[in-house]
Design an enzyme around this catalytic site. Structure first.
Site, PDB file in Angstrom:
ATOM      1  N   ARG A 125       0.823  -1.229   0.000  1.00 48.31           N
ATOM      2  CA  ARG A 125       0.000   0.000   0.000  1.00 48.31           C
ATOM      3  C   ARG A 125       0.855   1.278   0.000  1.00 48.31           C
ATOM      4  O   ARG A 125       1.963   1.282   0.543  1.00 48.31           O
ATOM      5  CB  ARG A 125      -0.976  -0.033   1.196  1.00 48.31           C
ATOM      6  N   ASP A 323     -15.366   2.757   3.196  1.00 47.10           N
ATOM      7  CA  ASP A 323     -15.174   1.336   3.534  1.00 47.10           C
ATOM      8  C   ASP A 323     -16.420   0.498   3.259  1.00 47.10           C
ATOM      9  O   ASP A 323     -16.386  -0.726   3.393  1.00 47.10           O
ATOM     10  CB  ASP A 323     -14.780   1.205   5.010  1.00 47.10           C
ATOM     11  N   ARG A 397     -13.328  -6.820   4.649  1.00 50.86           N
ATOM     12  CA  ARG A 397     -14.589  -6.260   4.129  1.00 50.86           C
ATOM     13  C   ARG A 397     -15.082  -7.048   2.909  1.00 50.86           C
ATOM     14  O   ARG A 397     -16.290  -7.140   2.681  1.00 50.86           O
ATOM     15  CB  ARG A 397     -14.435  -4.769   3.846  1.00 50.86           C
TER      16      ARG A 397
END
Ligand code: S3P
Length: 436
Positions: A125, A323, A397
């Protein structure tokens, strides 16, 4: 916990109450800010999940006393604003972008050396979004790919950090918070201007520690903090995480016959984009018992199943539901008509590339229903659902969204299902319980 997980088709809907676990963003901030105080802070409804435990373990390594009194109940005692010490080991942020980015900001201003590592996902990331402005303030950070990727090392700045006015190209609370934490120790005020306002939990919690930031539009300013100004509150109560409530909001809306009461959900307006989108889609949800808990708005939310219809939304609302895109995509697949999502390019640099992952895995369950664009999704609702094996990409998620999609269709086999431990360890047990 089992690596794989079978989620069956749910026919009778979901019923009952869910006490929503503590907010992840607020839990991180509670430990970090308490560790800079000089009196014990009693934190309740803390999110006892892997990401926040990474922050807890790092703050311990930096010298704070972090004592768990129960699963979600702890005291954190710091040794003052200048009381952190040089860690003797490499700091492991695990999967947590919030831990890494916020602490890069805080540690940039400390007179000692520190080094960070993290898991494979975090190592991919982009950290340049914080290391670059921090370097402009005088921070000395070294890392892979021109100081933008883990492993990262932070050396003491050659002199005091300098205040900065920074126009961030991304709306990111992690970037904003990193600069606010560094700005507390700078020699002059620091201002961060965002393209769209991101979640403001750091600003709110700083206020609970006696530090007022100034907000104007999408800009936030912090002045250098004097040690006497920073006062630890006795207690912080963490409200429930709307990002965790989101799975039940959508499940309750799309699984016929459902009726759920979600207790203690944080409804800070910088986080409630999902409520606006679900309402625009026709969801039957109501907020009850609205209150303030630890400087943050909270409420109970009642949701009942009904027919949803497609909608469109884009960059303006994105930080308020960043999110929740995977689970909103589930709602869109089960709605009538098309849903068009734009301005969601940030999803490409989350725990996985969520736009690509949604297209690939959701398409296994709903062939032909998801089109991905460079910065968004077009979802054709009310498709036929199939049963399939789906990858989670170790992204919590993705796992929870695929579980709800599977439950609404013909079931799903999740590979690497235990990644829900990052933010919601009780997720599968709760899904099971609500079917009774
Ligand atoms: C977070 C901010 C958001 C969000 C993340 C938590 C935070 O990230 O996606 O899950 O706690 O500040 P960005 O700030 O990078 O958008």
């Amino acid at each position: 916990m089992a690596e794989g997980m079978t989620i069956g088709k749910i026919t009778g809907g979901l019923h009952g109450e869910v006490r929503i676990p503590g907010d992840k963003s607020i839990s991180h901030r509670s430990i970090i800010l308490a560790a800079l105080g000089n009196a014990p802070v009693h934190i309740t409804n803390f999110l006892h999940a892997q990401d926040c435990l990474s922050t807890a373990s790092i703050m311990r390594a930096l010298g704070a006393d972090v004592d768990f009194l129960g699963h979600t109940d702890l005291t954190v005692t710091g040794h003052g604003l200048y009381g952190l010490h040089e860690p003797t080991r490499v700091l492991d942020a695990g999967n947590s972008g919030t831990t890494l980015r916020l602490l890069l900001g805080l540690l940039s201003a400390q007179p000692f050396f520190s080094a960070f590592t993290g898991d494979a996902s975090l190592s991919r990331r982009p950290m340049g979004r914080v290391t670059e402005p921090l370097a402009q303030m005088g921070a000395v950070i070294y890392g892979r790919e021109n100081n933008t990727k883990l492993p990262l090392a932070v050396a003491p700045a050659r002199k005091h950090l300098q205040g900065l006015t920074y126009e961030s190209p991304v709306a990111s609370a992690q970037v904003k918070s990193a600069l606010l934490l560094a700005g507390m120790f700078a020699d002059s005020p620091t201002t961060i201007v965002e393209p769209v306002k991101s979640r403001d939990h750091t600003e709110r919690m700083l206020a609970a520690f006696g530090i007022e930031t100034e907000a104007q539009g999408t800009a936030v300013r912090i002045c250098p903090v004097q040690p006497g100004e920073y006062r630890a509150p006795e207690a912080i109560e963490v409200p429930g995480d709307i990002s965790s409530a989101a799975y039940w909001l959508v499940a309750g809306a799309v699984l016929p016959g459902s009726s759920l009461l979600l207790r203690n959900v944080g409804v800070n307006e910088t986080r409630t984009g999902i409520l606006d989108v679900l309402q625009a889609m026709g969801a039957k949800l109501t907020l009850e018992n609205k209150r303030t808990s630890g400087g943050e708005a909270a409420a109970d939310i009642r949701i009942e199943s009904g027919t949803l219809h497609g909608t469109s939304f884009g960059a303006d609302i994105m930080p308020r539901l960043i999110d929740e895109i995977p689970i909103i995509a589930v709602a869109a697949l089960l709605a009538e008509g098309d849903t068009v999502i734009t301005g969601a390019g940030e999803l490409r640099v989350k725990e996985t590339d969520r736009l690509a992952a949604i297209e690939k895995e959701f398409s296994k369950l709903a062939p032909g229903a998801v089109e991905v664009t460079e910065d968004g999704l077009v979802i054709h609702g009310r498709c036929e659902l199939e049963r399939a094996d789906c990858f989670t990409y170790d992204d919590h998620r993705m796992a929870m969204s695929l579980a709800i999609l599977g439950a609404a269709g013909e079931g799903v086999e999740l590979v690497h299902a235990d990644c829900v431990n990052i933010s919601y360890p009780e997720f599968y047990a709760t899904l099971e319980r609500l079917q009774k």
